[in-house]
Motif scaffolding. Structure first.
Motif, PDB file in Angstrom:
ATOM      1  N   PRO A 115       0.793  -1.235   0.000  1.00 33.45           N
ATOM      2  CA  PRO A 115       0.000   0.000   0.000  1.00 33.45           C
ATOM      3  C   PRO A 115       0.823   1.282   0.000  1.00 33.45           C
ATOM      4  O   PRO A 115       0.398   2.281  -0.585  1.00 33.45           O
ATOM      5  N   ASP A 116       2.029   1.244   0.617  1.00 30.41           N
ATOM      6  CA  ASP A 116       2.841   2.476   0.645  1.00 30.41           C
ATOM      7  C   ASP A 116       3.365   2.833  -0.743  1.00 30.41           C
ATOM      8  O   ASP A 116       3.757   3.974  -0.995  1.00 30.41           O
ATOM      9  N   ARG A 117       3.363   1.868  -1.672  1.00 27.20           N
ATOM     10  CA  ARG A 117       3.782   2.125  -3.074  1.00 27.20           C
ATOM     11  C   ARG A 117       2.574   1.965  -4.004  1.00 27.20           C
ATOM     12  O   ARG A 117       2.739   1.645  -5.177  1.00 27.20           O
ATOM     13  N   LEU A 118       1.406   2.145  -3.476  1.00 27.87           N
ATOM     14  CA  LEU A 118       0.165   1.994  -4.248  1.00 27.87           C
ATOM     15  C   LEU A 118       0.125   0.635  -4.961  1.00 27.87           C
ATOM     16  O   LEU A 118      -0.344   0.514  -6.092  1.00 27.87           O
ATOM     17  N   ASN A 119       0.669  -0.370  -4.278  1.00 28.70           N
ATOM     18  CA  ASN A 119       0.645  -1.763  -4.755  1.00 28.70           C
ATOM     19  C   ASN A 119       1.343  -1.950  -6.106  1.00 28.70           C
ATOM     20  O   ASN A 119       0.992  -2.831  -6.894  1.00 28.70           O
ATOM     21  N   ALA A 120       2.361  -1.069  -6.358  1.00 27.52           N
ATOM     22  CA  ALA A 120       3.140  -1.204  -7.598  1.00 27.52           C
ATOM     23  C   ALA A 120       3.860  -2.552  -7.597  1.00 27.52           C
ATOM     24  O   ALA A 120       4.255  -3.080  -6.551  1.00 27.52           O
ATOM     25  N   PHE A 121       4.028  -3.088  -8.795  1.00 28.99           N
ATOM     26  CA  PHE A 121       4.593  -4.430  -8.945  1.00 28.99           C
ATOM     27  C   PHE A 121       6.120  -4.426  -8.915  1.00 28.99           C
ATOM     28  O   PHE A 121       6.759  -3.748  -9.729  1.00 28.99           O
ATOM     29  N   ALA A 123      -5.163   2.289  -3.082  1.00 30.86           N
ATOM     30  CA  ALA A 123      -4.997   2.058  -4.525  1.00 30.86           C
ATOM     31  C   ALA A 123      -5.309   0.612  -4.889  1.00 30.86           C
ATOM     32  O   ALA A 123      -5.240  -0.283  -4.044  1.00 30.86           O
ATOM     33  N   PHE A 124      -5.647   0.414  -6.157  1.00 35.53           N
ATOM     34  CA  PHE A 124      -5.706  -0.955  -6.682  1.00 35.53           C
ATOM     35  C   PHE A 124      -4.278  -1.365  -7.031  1.00 35.53           C
ATOM     36  O   PHE A 124      -3.707  -2.251  -6.409  1.00 35.53           O
ATOM     37  N   CYS A 125      -3.666  -0.648  -7.980  1.00 32.10           N
ATOM     38  CA  CYS A 125      -2.280  -0.958  -8.363  1.00 32.10           C
ATOM     39  C   CYS A 125      -1.760   0.151  -9.284  1.00 32.10           C
ATOM     40  O   CYS A 125      -2.455   0.553 -10.217  1.00 32.10           O
ATOM     41  N   ALA A 126      -0.553   0.612  -9.016  1.00 29.44           N
ATOM     42  CA  ALA A 126       0.055   1.686  -9.828  1.00 29.44           C
ATOM     43  C   ALA A 126       0.991   1.140 -10.896  1.00 29.44           C
ATOM     44  O   ALA A 126       1.857   1.854 -11.396  1.00 29.44           O
ATOM     45  N   GLY A 131      -9.324   1.567  -5.759  1.00 27.98           N
ATOM     46  CA  GLY A 131      -8.721   2.901  -5.844  1.00 27.98           C
ATOM     47  C   GLY A 131      -8.030   3.016  -7.187  1.00 27.98           C
ATOM     48  O   GLY A 131      -8.321   2.243  -8.108  1.00 27.98           O
ATOM     49  N   VAL A 132      -7.072   3.928  -7.271  1.00 24.82           N
ATOM     50  CA  VAL A 132      -6.456   4.188  -8.578  1.00 24.82           C
ATOM     51  C   VAL A 132      -5.840   2.909  -9.170  1.00 24.82           C
ATOM     52  O   VAL A 132      -5.229   2.104  -8.466  1.00 24.82           O
ATOM     53  N   ALA A 133      -6.058   2.756 -10.469  1.00 28.35           N
ATOM     54  CA  ALA A 133      -5.466   1.642 -11.228  1.00 28.35           C
ATOM     55  C   ALA A 133      -4.719   2.281 -12.389  1.00 28.35           C
ATOM     56  O   ALA A 133      -5.338   2.882 -13.272  1.00 28.35           O
ATOM     57  N   GLY A 145      -1.299   2.243 -15.310  1.00 24.25           N
ATOM     58  CA  GLY A 145      -0.345   1.439 -16.062  1.00 24.25           C
ATOM     59  C   GLY A 145      -0.790  -0.018 -16.130  1.00 24.25           C
ATOM     60  O   GLY A 145      -1.974  -0.323 -16.362  1.00 24.25           O
ATOM     61  N   ALA A 146       0.159  -0.914 -15.892  1.00 23.05           N
ATOM     62  CA  ALA A 146      -0.171  -2.342 -15.933  1.00 23.05           C
ATOM     63  C   ALA A 146      -1.247  -2.686 -14.907  1.00 23.05           C
ATOM     64  O   ALA A 146      -1.977  -3.661 -15.080  1.00 23.05           O
ATOM     65  N   GLY A 147      -1.357  -1.894 -13.866  1.00 24.82           N
ATOM     66  CA  GLY A 147      -2.410  -2.129 -12.862  1.00 24.82           C
ATOM     67  C   GLY A 147      -3.786  -1.957 -13.471  1.00 24.82           C
ATOM     68  O   GLY A 147      -4.710  -2.740 -13.194  1.00 24.82           O
ATOM     69  N   ALA A 148      -3.938  -0.939 -14.318  1.00 20.62           N
ATOM     70  CA  ALA A 148      -5.231  -0.711 -14.988  1.00 20.62           C
ATOM     71  C   ALA A 148      -5.526  -1.857 -15.947  1.00 20.62           C
ATOM     72  O   ALA A 148      -6.652  -2.389 -15.989  1.00 20.62           O
ATOM     73  N   ASN A 149      -4.515  -2.267 -16.698  1.00 17.76           N
ATOM     74  CA  ASN A 149      -4.787  -3.273 -17.738  1.00 17.76           C
ATOM     75  C   ASN A 149      -4.922  -4.687 -17.179  1.00 17.76           C
ATOM     76  O   ASN A 149      -5.628  -5.516 -17.767  1.00 17.76           O
ATOM     77  N   LEU A 150      -4.293  -4.903 -16.034  1.00 16.75           N
ATOM     78  CA  LEU A 150      -4.538  -6.179 -15.338  1.00 16.75           C
ATOM     79  C   LEU A 150      -6.009  -6.232 -14.915  1.00 16.75           C
ATOM     80  O   LEU A 150      -6.677  -7.251 -15.079  1.00 16.75           O
ATOM     81  N   ALA A 151      -6.516  -5.114 -14.400  1.00 19.43           N
ATOM     82  CA  ALA A 151      -7.940  -5.088 -14.004  1.00 19.43           C
ATOM     83  C   ALA A 151      -8.820  -5.335 -15.222  1.00 19.43           C
ATOM     84  O   ALA A 151      -9.778  -6.126 -15.161  1.00 19.43           O
ATOM     85  N   LEU A 152      -8.487  -4.677 -16.334  1.00 18.02           N
ATOM     86  CA  LEU A 152      -9.335  -4.800 -17.529  1.00 18.02           C
ATOM     87  C   LEU A 152      -9.246  -6.186 -18.172  1.00 18.02           C
ATOM     88  O   LEU A 152     -10.101  -6.546 -18.978  1.00 18.02           O
ATOM     89  N   ALA A 153      -8.229  -6.951 -17.815  1.00 17.23           N
ATOM     90  CA  ALA A 153      -8.133  -8.329 -18.326  1.00 17.23           C
ATOM     91  C   ALA A 153      -9.090  -9.255 -17.586  1.00 17.23           C
ATOM     92  O   ALA A 153      -9.346 -10.375 -18.039  1.00 17.23           O
ATOM     93  N   CYS A 154      -9.607  -8.788 -16.449  1.00 14.55           N
ATOM     94  CA  CYS A 154     -10.494  -9.639 -15.652  1.00 14.55           C
ATOM     95  C   CYS A 154     -11.871  -9.727 -16.314  1.00 14.55           C
ATOM     96  O   CYS A 154     -12.224  -8.910 -17.158  1.00 14.55           O
ATOM     97  N   ASP A 155     -12.655 -10.704 -15.877  1.00 14.19           N
ATOM     98  CA  ASP A 155     -13.940 -10.960 -16.537  1.00 14.19           C
ATOM     99  C   ASP A 155     -15.016  -9.977 -16.112  1.00 14.19           C
ATOM    100  O   ASP A 155     -15.904  -9.637 -16.893  1.00 14.19           O
ATOM    101  N   LEU A 156     -14.967  -9.561 -14.878  1.00 13.01           N
ATOM    102  CA  LEU A 156     -15.911  -8.557 -14.381  1.00 13.01           C
ATOM    103  C   LEU A 156     -15.093  -7.538 -13.620  1.00 13.01           C
ATOM    104  O   LEU A 156     -14.252  -7.917 -12.791  1.00 13.01           O
ATOM    105  N   VAL A 157     -15.331  -6.269 -13.887  1.00 13.89           N
ATOM    106  CA  VAL A 157     -14.616  -5.232 -13.136  1.00 13.89           C
ATOM    107  C   VAL A 157     -15.637  -4.396 -12.374  1.00 13.89           C
ATOM    108  O   VAL A 157     -16.504  -3.756 -12.979  1.00 13.89           O
ATOM    109  N   TYR A 158     -15.535  -4.468 -11.060  1.00 10.30           N
ATOM    110  CA  TYR A 158     -16.305  -3.578 -10.183  1.00 10.30           C
ATOM    111  C   TYR A 158     -15.319  -2.537  -9.666  1.00 10.30           C
ATOM    112  O   TYR A 158     -14.196  -2.880  -9.290  1.00 10.30           O
ATOM    113  N   ALA A 159     -15.739  -1.279  -9.642  1.00  5.27           N
ATOM    114  CA  ALA A 159     -14.838  -0.247  -9.126  1.00  5.27           C
ATOM    115  C   ALA A 159     -15.549   0.604  -8.086  1.00  5.27           C
ATOM    116  O   ALA A 159     -16.757   0.877  -8.200  1.00  5.27           O
TER     117      ALA A 159
END
Ligand code: T3D
Length: 264
Positions: free
Chosen positions: A22-28, A60-63, A110-112, A114-128
């Motif tokens: 969380p301190d790095r907004l869940n960056a990979f 955050a979701f993932c930065a 929370g914020v998604a 870069g790859a965090g946004a596209n990982l979410a969009l690869a999922c079958d259902l996205v609730y935000a």
């Protein structure tokens, strides 16, 4: 999990994975993507898991990629090997999610970016959560949307919006993302966990084999002509018509009760 950058919790057929930096907004980091790939591979095999939820800890979701691992601040620094990073880390995650033989839900808390946004969009259902934002942050650092972004975005929102999101890297709110057809649902922040839990429980009690085949068919549909897709539907229905869940679903219909699907 050897490190706590990923948390996983299995309950009633639902495996929840929490990105946990969380301190790095869940960056990979590299270790985190390695562990996420291993976990997704395990989950794919585990028939006790019939729905997967991916969410983030904190605000955050993932930065996306942890940019602290990308030391290119001096001209003397060797460029990082982004071929290897995509080939060995990000692309397998997207393939694991899309190829997962069970539904995968993104609970974007929370914020998604870069790859965090596209990982979410690869999922079958996205609730935000309503406060969440989706940012194709890549152009701000001279990159292109990866993790499937250049494929997923135009299919979800059309070419003009895909191009705008990618060129401008402006945040898109959860409500706009729903309006644009990019995600399934935006809910009040306080309702996200329960909404996703309800949906995940429903899916985990559903006809898992049918869901897996649905994912395959929808995923392949853009690369096929209608004629070929009709053939694929026929073959799939032929298979599913022999499944225990089809038998149970029809019986439950006539018994006027909820079906008790086993996922097979
Ligand atoms: O490299 C490869 O392997 C290729 C693959 C690339 C895939 C990618 O994902 S490339 C895209 C990488 N991600 C980004 O460019 C996003 C960078 N982050 C942001 O733009 C913003 O942080 C956000 C828009 C996501 C959120 O903004 P805000 O104002 O809410 O928070 P913040 O203050 O910027 O961030 C909070 C902390 O998290 C901050 O640390 P500090 O100052 O409190 O010590 C910030 O540096 C850190 N943080 C946020 N994102 C990252 C990050 N640290 C490392 N890497 C990050 N991606």
């Amino acid at each position: 999990m050897a490190e706590d950058h990923l948390l996983s919790d299995h309950s009633n057929g639902v495996l929840t994975i929490t990105l946990n930096r969380p301190d790095r907004l869940n960056a990979f980091t590299a270790a985190m993507t390695k562990d996420l790939n291993a976990l997704l591979d395990d989950v794919a095999q585990d028939t006790a898991v019939r729905c997967v939820v991916i969410t983030g800890a904190g605000r955050a979701f993932c930065a996306g990629q942890d940019l602290q691992d990308r030391t290119v601040t001096s001209d003397d620094d060797e460029p990082p090997n982004l071929f290897e990073s995509l080939e060995e880390r990000y692309n397998p995650i997207v393939r694991a999610i899309t190829g997962m033989p069970k539904p995968v839900i993104a609970a974007v808390n929370g914020v998604a970016a870069g790859a965090g946004a596209n990982l979410a969009l690869a999922c079958d259902l996205v609730y935000a959560a309503r406060s969440a934002k989706f940012i194709q942050a890549f152009s701000k650092i001279g990159l292109i949307p990866d993790s499937g972004g250049t494929w997923t975005l135009p299919r979800l929102v059309g070419s003009a919006r895909a191009m705008g999101l990618s060129l401008l890297a402006e945040p898109l709110s959860a409500d706009e993302a729903v309006e644009w057809g990019m995600i399934w649902s935006a809910v009040d922040d306080a309702d996200l966990v329960e909404t996703v839990a309800t949906s995940a429980r429903t899916l985990a009690a559903g006809p898992t084999l049918g869901y897996a085949k649905l994912k395959e068919l929808l995923g392949a549909s853009f690369g096929r002509l209608l004629d070929a897709q009709l053939d694929a539907e026929r073959d799939t229905q032929d298979l599913l018509g022999r499944s225990a869940d089809y038998r149970e679903g029809v019986r439950a219909f006539f018994d006027k009760r909820q079906p008790d699907f086993t996922g097979s």
